[in-house]
Scaffold this motif. Structure first.
Motif, mmCIF file in Angstrom:
data_model
loop_
_atom_site.group_PDB
_atom_site.id
_atom_site.type_symbol
_atom_site.label_atom_id
_atom_site.label_comp_id
_atom_site.label_asym_id
_atom_site.label_seq_id
_atom_site.Cartn_x
_atom_site.Cartn_y
_atom_site.Cartn_z
ATOM 1 N N UNK A 75 6.233 -1.307 -21.402
ATOM 2 C CA UNK A 75 7.318 -1.613 -21.624
ATOM 3 C C UNK A 75 8.263 -2.823 -22.719
ATOM 4 N N UNK A 76 8.038 -2.573 -23.900
ATOM 5 C CA UNK A 76 7.951 -3.263 -24.444
ATOM 6 C C UNK A 76 9.128 -2.704 -25.584
ATOM 7 N N UNK A 77 8.542 -0.814 -25.591
ATOM 8 C CA UNK A 77 8.713 0.237 -26.643
ATOM 9 C C UNK A 77 9.819 0.172 -26.138
ATOM 10 N N UNK A 78 11.146 1.304 -27.414
ATOM 11 C CA UNK A 78 12.492 0.701 -27.048
ATOM 12 C C UNK A 78 13.225 2.491 -27.602
ATOM 13 N N UNK A 80 15.782 4.618 -28.904
ATOM 14 C CA UNK A 80 17.398 4.990 -30.412
ATOM 15 C C UNK A 80 18.072 3.321 -30.523
ATOM 16 N N UNK A 81 18.067 3.462 -29.339
ATOM 17 C CA UNK A 81 19.440 2.641 -28.413
ATOM 18 C C UNK A 81 19.335 0.888 -28.148
ATOM 19 N N UNK A 82 18.196 0.975 -28.420
ATOM 20 C CA UNK A 82 17.016 -0.426 -28.212
ATOM 21 C C UNK A 82 17.081 -0.634 -26.730
ATOM 22 N N UNK A 83 17.029 -0.061 -25.715
ATOM 23 C CA UNK A 83 16.372 -0.235 -24.739
ATOM 24 C C UNK A 83 15.044 0.089 -24.861
ATOM 25 N N UNK A 84 14.846 -0.759 -23.047
ATOM 26 C CA UNK A 84 14.114 -1.162 -22.621
ATOM 27 C C UNK A 84 13.238 0.047 -21.348
ATOM 28 N N UNK A 85 12.298 0.277 -20.855
ATOM 29 C CA UNK A 85 12.560 0.828 -19.789
ATOM 30 C C UNK A 85 13.121 0.016 -18.740
ATOM 31 N N UNK A 86 13.161 -0.998 -18.338
ATOM 32 C CA UNK A 86 13.970 -1.982 -18.255
ATOM 33 C C UNK A 86 15.206 -2.313 -17.721
ATOM 34 N N UNK A 87 15.821 -1.685 -19.612
ATOM 35 C CA UNK A 87 17.142 -1.804 -19.754
ATOM 36 C C UNK A 87 17.885 -0.312 -18.911
ATOM 37 N N UNK A 88 16.596 1.259 -19.201
ATOM 38 C CA UNK A 88 17.044 1.785 -18.329
ATOM 39 C C UNK A 88 16.925 2.217 -16.919
ATOM 40 N N UNK A 89 15.805 1.138 -16.289
ATOM 41 C CA UNK A 89 15.892 1.085 -14.960
ATOM 42 C C UNK A 89 17.365 0.087 -13.994
ATOM 43 N N UNK A 118 19.581 -5.284 -26.965
ATOM 44 C CA UNK A 118 19.752 -3.699 -27.863
ATOM 45 C C UNK A 118 19.887 -3.949 -28.490
ATOM 46 N N UNK A 119 20.778 -2.817 -29.156
ATOM 47 C CA UNK A 119 21.603 -2.796 -30.339
ATOM 48 C C UNK A 119 23.179 -3.301 -30.762
ATOM 49 N N UNK A 120 23.267 -3.633 -29.119
ATOM 50 C CA UNK A 120 24.491 -4.631 -28.799
ATOM 51 C C UNK A 120 24.661 -6.100 -28.657
ATOM 52 N N UNK A 121 22.545 -6.266 -28.701
ATOM 53 C CA UNK A 121 22.180 -7.545 -28.207
ATOM 54 C C UNK A 121 22.089 -7.778 -26.835
ATOM 55 N N UNK A 122 22.128 -6.870 -26.070
ATOM 56 C CA UNK A 122 22.295 -7.391 -24.547
ATOM 57 C C UNK A 122 21.154 -6.961 -23.836
ATOM 58 N N UNK A 123 21.131 -7.782 -23.166
ATOM 59 C CA UNK A 123 19.723 -7.715 -21.965
ATOM 60 C C UNK A 123 19.491 -6.908 -21.192
ATOM 61 N N UNK A 124 18.695 -6.653 -20.289
ATOM 62 C CA UNK A 124 18.838 -5.670 -18.345
ATOM 63 C C UNK A 124 19.316 -6.314 -17.812
#
Length: 338
Positions: A75-78, A80-89, A118-124
């Motif tokens: 779940x903590x893998x990202x 290339x743009x810094x997204x985790x699975x949670x960001x994407x979901x 992510x790379x912009x500093x955004x959380x999910x």
């Protein structure tokens, strides 16, 4: 199982996932986790990340459901743009998948996962706020304690904007209201007055963008509103408690599912063993039948030989007993025995 995961990762477009789904239902959790972690695509993406990116929530559910409490590393893998699975979901707007991810990560790592940038500093949460997903925002916040919510809402991106800044700037008033009601009353003013890199508060951002409803909402959060907010916050705290209970129940179900799968595997191994034993018994039976046939043939041959011998003995007996001629003295003569 390994074969189907590799095929799923290599496939393009919309691959056939029938066999993958069938294999997932019987693979033990520890084995499944090991396979997902080690088998990767060309971008080092795991099957879990690919399932979410490919809009295959059913595959993501099958991958995650048995792994509650043991899949933190995945779940903590990202990307290339810094997204985790949670960001994407969250980006997909899949609330059920978001809930599954939050219930899969171990309780001690839940806040850490939500705080990943992510790379912009955004959380999910930032992603959910930016897209105006009120229900997902509430889902994310309900999963945390009051102190953790304040901490998450205090996180700033690369422009020092908080989630409140983003909601106010974009005019997502409903989202803004949900976030404000989730904060302990004594912490609201601190977050509302937080400044970004332009030295503006969320209210000032809303005013600069002409978001009238957001401006009115933020202005209304003065002392009378804060006093009335205490009861609202208690309701939110109750939802958090209920979510924890649900998470524990799902964890127990996951453990039961894992145990069931192990039992299925054990039964399959026992079935395979019995099948092998039956195959050996069949081979032995076939061999015995062949031996019986051979013995029957030998017995038939022996019977035929004995019949022929008896026939010769009978003929010999007849020859010995039947007179064929007399000599001069009147004695009977017999044919030679040969």
């Amino acid at each position: 199982m390994e074969q189907w995961i590799r095929e799923y990762i290599r496939a393009n477009g919309a691959p056939d996932i029938t066999y993958l789904k069938a294999a997932l239902t019987t693979t033990p959790p520890d084995r499944l986790f090991q396979l997902i972690r080690t088998i990767r695509g060309s971008k080092s993406y795991t099957a879990l990340l690919l399932a979410i990116y490919r809009d295959h929530p059913e595959v993501a559910h099958l991958l995650l459901s048995p792994l509650r409490g043991i899949a933190d590393e995945l779940l903590f893998e990202k990307t290339k743009d810094g997204h985790t699975a949670l960001h994407r979901a969250v980006e997909k707007g899949d609330r059920e998948l978001v809930e599954l991810l939050l219930h899969t990560v171990s309780s001690g790592k839940k806040y850490k996962l939500l705080a990943e940038k992510d790379e912009l500093g955004w959380t999910a949460l930032t992603v959910a706020v930016g897209r105006g997903y009120t229900e997902i925002v509430e889902t994310l916040l309900i999963s945390l304690s009051g102190r953790q919510r304040v901490s998450l809402l205090s996180i700033q991106d690369s422009s020092l904007n908080t989630a409140l800044h983003k909601a106010a700037y974009m005019g997502h008033t409903t989202v803004l209201q949900s976030m404000l009601t989730s904060i302990p009353p004594d912490k609201v003013s601190v977050l509302v007055n937080r400044m970004n890199m332009n030295s503006r508060t969320p209210l000032e951002d809303a005013e600069s963008e002409g978001k009238k409803e957001s401006v009115e909402l933020l202005k209304s959060w003065q002392q009378p509103v804060l006093a009335a907010h205490a009861a609202t916050y208690q309701k939110f705290a109750a939802l958090h408690k209920a979510d924890n209970q649900k998470s524990k129940a799902l964890t127990n179900q996951g453990a039961e599912l894992a145990e069931s799968k192990q039992q299925i595997v054990a039964l399959q191994e026992e079935d395979n063993r019995k099948t092998a034993e039956l195959a050996n018994q069949r081979e032995e039976l076939v061999e015995s039948q062949q031996q019986i046939v051979a013995l029957q043939e030998a017995n038939n041959q022996m019977t035929a030989d004995m019949a022929a011998m008896m026939e010769r003995l009978n003929r010999l007996d007849i020859y010995l007993r039947t007179p064929t001629d007399t000599d001069e003295t009147g004695d009977q003569l017999h044919e030679p025995l040969g």
